[in-house]
Design an enzyme around this catalytic site. Sequence first.
Site, PDB file in Angstrom:
ATOM      1  N   LYS A 161       6.241  14.970  16.178  1.00 15.16           N
ATOM      2  CA  LYS A 161       7.523  14.288  16.395  1.00 15.16           C
ATOM      3  C   LYS A 161       7.970  14.471  17.846  1.00 15.16           C
ATOM      4  CE  LYS A 161       9.034  14.866  11.594  1.00 15.16           C
ATOM      5  NZ  LYS A 161      10.076  15.397  10.693  1.00 15.16           N
ATOM      6  N   ARG A 162       7.019  14.572  18.711  1.00 17.67           N
ATOM      7  CA  ARG A 162       7.311  14.730  20.137  1.00 17.67           C
ATOM      8  C   ARG A 162       6.189  14.073  20.922  1.00 17.67           C
ATOM      9  NH1 ARG A 162       3.506  18.072  21.904  1.00 17.67           N
ATOM     10  NH2 ARG A 162       2.688  19.706  20.560  1.00 17.67           N
TER      11      ARG A 162
END
Length: 363
Positions: free
Chosen positions: A11-12
Amino acid sequence: ADRFWSMEMNKRLPVEHPVTEAITGTDLVEWQLRVAAGEKLPKTQKDLKPQGHAMEARLYAEDPAKGFLPSIGTLERLRLPDDVRVDSGVREGDTVTPFYDPMIAKLIAYDETREGAAAKLAHALSSVQIAGVKTNAAFLVRCLRQPDFIKGEIDTGFIEQHKSALLPEQAAPDARILACASQFLIEERARAHTPDPWDMRDGFRLSGEAKETIEFVIDGKRVPVEIVHHRGGALSIFADGKKLAADAHASAMRLSSGDVAVMEAGETWQLSLYDPFAAAEAKGEATDRIKAPMPGKIVQVFVRPGENVTRGQPLAILEAMKMEHTLAAPADALVATVDVSQGDQVQEGAVILRFARDRSEAA
């Protein structure tokens, strides 16, 4: 065979996102912010047309010669290139601690060809100047200039296959480095000059050329360097009767420890000045023990008091900076005491175990 499978989802943005940005002409960080604000992605996959080649190098505070062991300390000098993209979150004077990833910066180079990108990145890394911690800058330069790497003929065994070229034993400082360090010390003293002639230590003589000697300690040996002061302020530097010339591309500085750091082509040499008092103290230092090279956690202990060990045998494992470091026996020996237990948190320099001179000393 006609389907894609995802092994991991973050998620990055991954650390290597600047490479994607370079070859697609996008700003993925901006995209993240726009999506977070409720906007749609600015482009779709079909709108992206990758062009050229980009390479990223992770500049780390670590010692390649010691299995890439993280290096902690203060960034007493930090000079990064300005001809490639540099992403960094530290500044000169910051401290590399054992509590976080020891990455100093990411350097990203772009060119139309792979060969060009590798050459640009190698040139940029060779201009890096870092003192206070060890880094992998010179190792990265050697990788980028290795023919197989340039051709893309690499795999997970690349470093081991080319170990002699990528991880050569660092030779003692050569004539260029000695000359640079000596010249720096003379210039440093000149900058601190006072009008009082009794403060001068330049070997002044009423007749003839002034001479003085600077002694460095290299590999435990005293190495004298003779400085000749000519009329007009010119200097000549000699070692073993040979005249030395400083490298015009090298840079030197004084460290907080009093040592002199000389930086050249991504390498940093740390030279100590001979101190008779320090030398006397060093003779009394104990060599009968294993100490923690950095703060960390003892995750395993393999030996007990009274046990005989052989050179290279693992004694304990220290977990520090997201890595496990094996502490091995420096020679055949008998274990006298084990001063830690599994799970202990230890500081740098903490005694892990001690060796005995004979069995009567073993606990």
